[in-house]
Write a protein that holds these residues in place. Structure first.
Motif, PDB file in Angstrom:
ATOM      1  N   GLU A   1      -0.164  12.587   3.899  1.00 11.85           N
ATOM      2  CA  GLU A   1      -1.298  12.163   3.306  1.00 11.85           C
ATOM      3  C   GLU A   1      -1.839  11.055   3.039  1.00 11.85           C
ATOM      4  OE1 GLU A   1      -0.520  15.710  -0.348  1.00 11.85           O
ATOM      5  OE2 GLU A   1       0.683  13.675  -0.583  1.00 11.85           O
TER       6      GLU A   1
ATOM      7  N   MET B   1       1.244   4.124  -2.877  1.00 10.53           N
ATOM      8  CA  MET B   1       0.843   5.585  -2.814  1.00 10.53           C
ATOM      9  C   MET B   1       1.949   6.384  -2.968  1.00 10.53           C
ATOM     10  SD  MET B   1      -2.041   5.534  -2.167  1.00 10.53           S
ATOM     11  CE  MET B   1      -2.537   6.853  -1.161  1.00 10.53           C
TER      12      MET B   1
ATOM     13  N   PHE C   1       0.894  -1.242   0.088  1.00 11.16           N
ATOM     14  CA  PHE C   1       0.024   0.106   0.012  1.00 11.16           C
ATOM     15  C   PHE C   1       0.826   1.137  -0.004  1.00 11.16           C
ATOM     16  CE2 PHE C   1      -2.332   2.949   2.919  1.00 11.16           C
ATOM     17  CZ  PHE C   1      -3.224   3.526   2.023  1.00 11.16           C
ATOM     18  N   PHE C   2       1.867   1.217   1.053  1.00 10.66           N
ATOM     19  CA  PHE C   2       2.727   2.483   1.307  1.00 10.66           C
ATOM     20  C   PHE C   2       3.698   2.512  -0.273  1.00 10.66           C
ATOM     21  CE2 PHE C   2       2.440   4.684   4.911  1.00 10.66           C
ATOM     22  CZ  PHE C   2       1.731   4.042   5.772  1.00 10.66           C
TER      23      PHE C   2
ATOM     24  N   GLU D   1       9.064   4.796   8.411  1.00 10.65           N
ATOM     25  CA  GLU D   1       9.717   5.045   7.130  1.00 10.65           C
ATOM     26  C   GLU D   1      10.389   6.355   7.005  1.00 10.65           C
ATOM     27  OE1 GLU D   1       7.442   4.139   3.604  1.00 10.65           O
ATOM     28  OE2 GLU D   1       6.152   2.491   4.651  1.00 10.65           O
TER      29      GLU D   1
ATOM     30  N   ALA E   1       4.240   4.594   8.728  1.00  4.75           N
ATOM     31  CA  ALA E   1       4.434   5.902   8.382  1.00  4.75           C
ATOM     32  C   ALA E   1       5.482   6.551   8.999  1.00  4.75           C
ATOM     33  CB  ALA E   1       3.338   7.016   8.174  1.00  4.75           C
TER      34      ALA E   1
ATOM     35  N   LEU F   1      -5.493   9.634   4.252  1.00  2.00           N
ATOM     36  CA  LEU F   1      -6.749   8.847   3.753  1.00  2.00           C
ATOM     37  C   LEU F   1      -7.007   7.576   4.428  1.00  2.00           C
ATOM     38  CD1 LEU F   1      -4.923   9.277  -0.011  1.00  2.00           C
ATOM     39  CD2 LEU F   1      -7.254  10.291   0.885  1.00  2.00           C
ATOM     40  N   ALA F   2      -5.975   7.109   5.087  1.00  2.00           N
ATOM     41  CA  ALA F   2      -6.440   5.734   5.931  1.00  2.00           C
ATOM     42  C   ALA F   2      -7.419   6.209   6.930  1.00  2.00           C
ATOM     43  CB  ALA F   2      -5.070   5.188   6.153  1.00  2.00           C
ATOM     44  N   ASN F   3      -7.054   7.221   7.714  1.00  2.77           N
ATOM     45  CA  ASN F   3      -7.732   7.359   8.756  1.00  2.77           C
ATOM     46  C   ASN F   3      -9.189   7.903   8.364  1.00  2.77           C
ATOM     47  OD1 ASN F   3      -5.668   6.953  10.633  1.00  2.77           O
ATOM     48  ND2 ASN F   3      -4.972   8.986  10.632  1.00  2.77           N
TER      49      ASN F   3
ATOM     50  N   ALA G   1     -10.878   6.843   5.694  1.00  2.00           N
ATOM     51  CA  ALA G   1     -11.400   5.578   5.180  1.00  2.00           C
ATOM     52  C   ALA G   1     -11.909   4.809   6.171  1.00  2.00           C
ATOM     53  CB  ALA G   1     -10.625   4.954   4.231  1.00  2.00           C
ATOM     54  N   ALA G   2     -11.213   4.841   7.147  1.00  4.01           N
ATOM     55  CA  ALA G   2     -11.469   4.020   8.486  1.00  4.01           C
ATOM     56  C   ALA G   2     -12.819   4.399   9.064  1.00  4.01           C
ATOM     57  CB  ALA G   2     -10.502   3.948   9.258  1.00  4.01           C
TER      58      ALA G   2
ATOM     59  N   ASN H   1      -0.315   4.245  10.562  1.00  4.08           N
ATOM     60  CA  ASN H   1       0.357   5.228  11.371  1.00  4.08           C
ATOM     61  C   ASN H   1       1.719   4.764  11.670  1.00  4.08           C
ATOM     62  OD1 ASN H   1      -1.726   6.911  11.048  1.00  4.08           O
ATOM     63  ND2 ASN H   1      -2.713   6.178  13.047  1.00  4.08           N
TER      64      ASN H   1
ATOM     65  N   THR I   1      -1.390   8.498   5.561  1.00  5.77           N
ATOM     66  CA  THR I   1      -2.121   8.188   6.807  1.00  5.77           C
ATOM     67  C   THR I   1      -3.428   8.760   7.081  1.00  5.77           C
ATOM     68  OG1 THR I   1      -0.771   9.896   7.928  1.00  5.77           O
ATOM     69  CG2 THR I   1       0.043   7.533   8.147  1.00  5.77           C
TER      70      THR I   1
ATOM     71  N   VAL J   1      -6.381   2.469  -1.706  1.00  6.94           N
ATOM     72  CA  VAL J   1      -6.866   2.419  -0.343  1.00  6.94           C
ATOM     73  C   VAL J   1      -7.923   1.574   0.000  1.00  6.94           C
ATOM     74  CG1 VAL J   1      -8.213   3.981   1.533  1.00  6.94           C
ATOM     75  CG2 VAL J   1      -6.334   5.005  -0.014  1.00  6.94           C
TER      76      VAL J   1
ATOM     77  N   ASN K   1     -10.913  -1.800  11.776  1.00  7.24           N
ATOM     78  CA  ASN K   1     -10.522  -0.360  11.381  1.00  7.24           C
ATOM     79  C   ASN K   1      -9.317   0.311  12.106  1.00  7.24           C
ATOM     80  OD1 ASN K   1     -12.066  -0.177   9.239  1.00  7.24           O
ATOM     81  ND2 ASN K   1     -13.811   0.606  10.058  1.00  7.24           N
TER      82      ASN K   1
ATOM     83  N   PHE L   1      -6.405  -2.061   0.031  1.00 12.89           N
ATOM     84  CA  PHE L   1      -5.554  -2.217   1.288  1.00 12.89           C
ATOM     85  C   PHE L   1      -6.679  -2.653   2.487  1.00 12.89           C
ATOM     86  CE2 PHE L   1      -3.873  -0.110   5.118  1.00 12.89           C
ATOM     87  CZ  PHE L   1      -3.055  -1.109   5.513  1.00 12.89           C
ATOM     88  N   PHE L   2      -7.612  -1.820   2.454  1.00 19.52           N
ATOM     89  CA  PHE L   2      -8.626  -1.982   3.687  1.00 19.52           C
ATOM     90  C   PHE L   2      -9.464  -3.551   3.357  1.00 19.52           C
ATOM     91  CE2 PHE L   2      -9.187   1.359   6.820  1.00 19.52           C
ATOM     92  CZ  PHE L   2      -8.377   2.323   6.464  1.00 19.52           C
TER      93      PHE L   2
ATOM     94  N   ARG M   1      -5.121  10.327 -11.013  1.00 18.69           N
ATOM     95  CA  ARG M   1      -4.221  10.120  -9.655  1.00 18.69           C
ATOM     96  C   ARG M   1      -5.176   9.807  -8.373  1.00 18.69           C
ATOM     97  NH1 ARG M   1      -1.934  14.053  -5.900  1.00 18.69           N
ATOM     98  NH2 ARG M   1       0.086  12.806  -4.970  1.00 18.69           N
TER      99      ARG M   1
ATOM    100  N   TYR N   1       2.242  10.387  -3.156  1.00 22.80           N
ATOM    101  CA  TYR N   1       1.589  10.778  -1.931  1.00 22.80           C
ATOM    102  C   TYR N   1       2.797  10.852  -0.514  1.00 22.80           C
ATOM    103  CZ  TYR N   1      -3.051  10.741  -3.768  1.00 22.80           C
ATOM    104  OH  TYR N   1      -4.011  11.026  -4.425  1.00 22.80           O
ATOM    105  N   THR N   2       2.658  11.891   0.280  1.00 26.33           N
ATOM    106  CA  THR N   2       3.595  11.985   1.374  1.00 26.33           C
ATOM    107  C   THR N   2       3.213  10.832   2.659  1.00 26.33           C
ATOM    108  OG1 THR N   2       2.241  13.479   2.218  1.00 26.33           O
ATOM    109  CG2 THR N   2       4.144  14.198   1.017  1.00 26.33           C
ATOM    110  N   ASN N   3       3.740  10.473   3.406  1.00 32.29           N
ATOM    111  CA  ASN N   3       3.468   9.734   4.666  1.00 32.29           C
ATOM    112  C   ASN N   3       2.263  10.305   5.165  1.00 32.29           C
ATOM    113  OD1 ASN N   3       5.175   7.391   4.385  1.00 32.29           O
ATOM    114  ND2 ASN N   3       6.691   8.507   5.713  1.00 32.29           N
TER     115      ASN N   3
ATOM    116  N   THR O   1      -5.522   1.252  10.940  1.00 31.30           N
ATOM    117  CA  THR O   1      -4.890   2.681  11.178  1.00 31.30           C
ATOM    118  C   THR O   1      -3.796   2.750  12.014  1.00 31.30           C
ATOM    119  OG1 THR O   1      -6.871   3.155  12.753  1.00 31.30           O
ATOM    120  CG2 THR O   1      -7.126   3.677  10.467  1.00 31.30           C
TER     121      THR O   1
ATOM    122  N   GLN P   1       8.818  11.923   4.295  1.00 31.46           N
ATOM    123  CA  GLN P   1       8.142  12.353   2.899  1.00 31.46           C
ATOM    124  C   GLN P   1       8.254  10.948   2.036  1.00 31.46           C
ATOM    125  OE1 GLN P   1       8.068  15.930   1.680  1.00 31.46           O
ATOM    126  NE2 GLN P   1      10.014  16.690   2.283  1.00 31.46           N
TER     127      GLN P   1
END
Lengths: 124, 124
Positions: free
Chosen positions: A109, A100, A96-97, B121, B118, A113-115, A117-118, B115, A111, B93, B107, B96-97, B85, A105-107, B111, B124
């Motif tokens: 952005e 993205m 996934f990372f 890693e 992210a 989007l993930a939050n 979506a959840a 987190n 997280t 996303v 959920n 992934f979910f 994009r 996308y940055t880290n 997340t 950026q």
DNA sequence: ATTATTGTATTAGTAGCTTAATACAGTAAT
DNA sequence: ATTACTGTATTAAGCTACTAATACAATAAT
């Protein structure tokens, strides 16, 4: 979990993934007897040979035990189940990372989007 | 972004995905001239026919414009670029979910893992 | 003992993907 | 005008995945 395949990947390898998921998520309980190759082939609407090929892989991984004439059972080793489940999850997170970031996308952005979506999906 | 393929999917469809990503991420700038089919085929180490097949798809989507004798250019429509994009990101996303829930993750757990990944890693 | 069910193996045919080797028409560059 | 490069099309070959149709040996069930 359904037996849906996409056309762009070999069915046998999608079967491996689906069966792994059913096992480590507990849909097939530890130690439980699995349906026969022929039966599962009918359920999944694939050829018995294709289902057999998928099971050869699961056998190699050690997720299932095979008794030549009485059928197959799910492993009872809870450590293996936990480990495979974590491996699969980790693989999904990494993929996934990776995808993205390829899109730029940055880290932060990601997280966000993930939050988001959840919180939008049905809880639990 | 590299030209790496996995064996389990047709190369032409992986090429579509890679080229889309290169375009919407800005690696290929809007309006820029793209390398020729033959040149890109050499770069990606695939047959020109396979690369041609991938471009037919991008042409159909409208991400590239084709001039029969002078080559191809990336679309200059910023809305289309942004939209594609976002679509690709959304797809990642959702996938992934979907996969994490099949494994039995909630959920909240999903997340948390995101987190955590992210923060571990490179920023950026 | 007989029957049914198990995993497994084999052979054949079909379809799609990929590569290879050409070829053609149009246009930019010289 | 000639040359080189563009996208595009065609034909053939090889490979893999998948299906289909059997068959066999071992065991559980009857």
């Amino acid at each position: 979990m359904a037996w849906n395949f996409d056309d762009n990947r070999p069915i046998y390898s999608q079967l491996v993934e689906i069966l792994e998921t059913k096992i480590v998520s507990g849909e097939y309980q530890p130690g439980a007897k699995l349906p026969s190759v022929r039966e599962l082939a009918i359920t999944a609407a694939v050829n018995p040979n294709t289902m057999q090929r998928a099971f050869s892989e699961l056998e190699r991984e050690g997720l299932v035990n095979t008794n030549r004439t009485s059928g197959r059972t799910v492993t009872e080793d809870p450590n293996m189940l936990r480990q495979v489940r974590s491996q699969l999850a980790r693989g999904h997170v990494d993929y996934f990372f990776k995808k993205m970031k390829e899109l730029g996308y940055t880290n932060q952005e990601i997280t966000s989007l993930a939050n988001e979506a959840a919180s939008k999906e049905d809880n639990q």
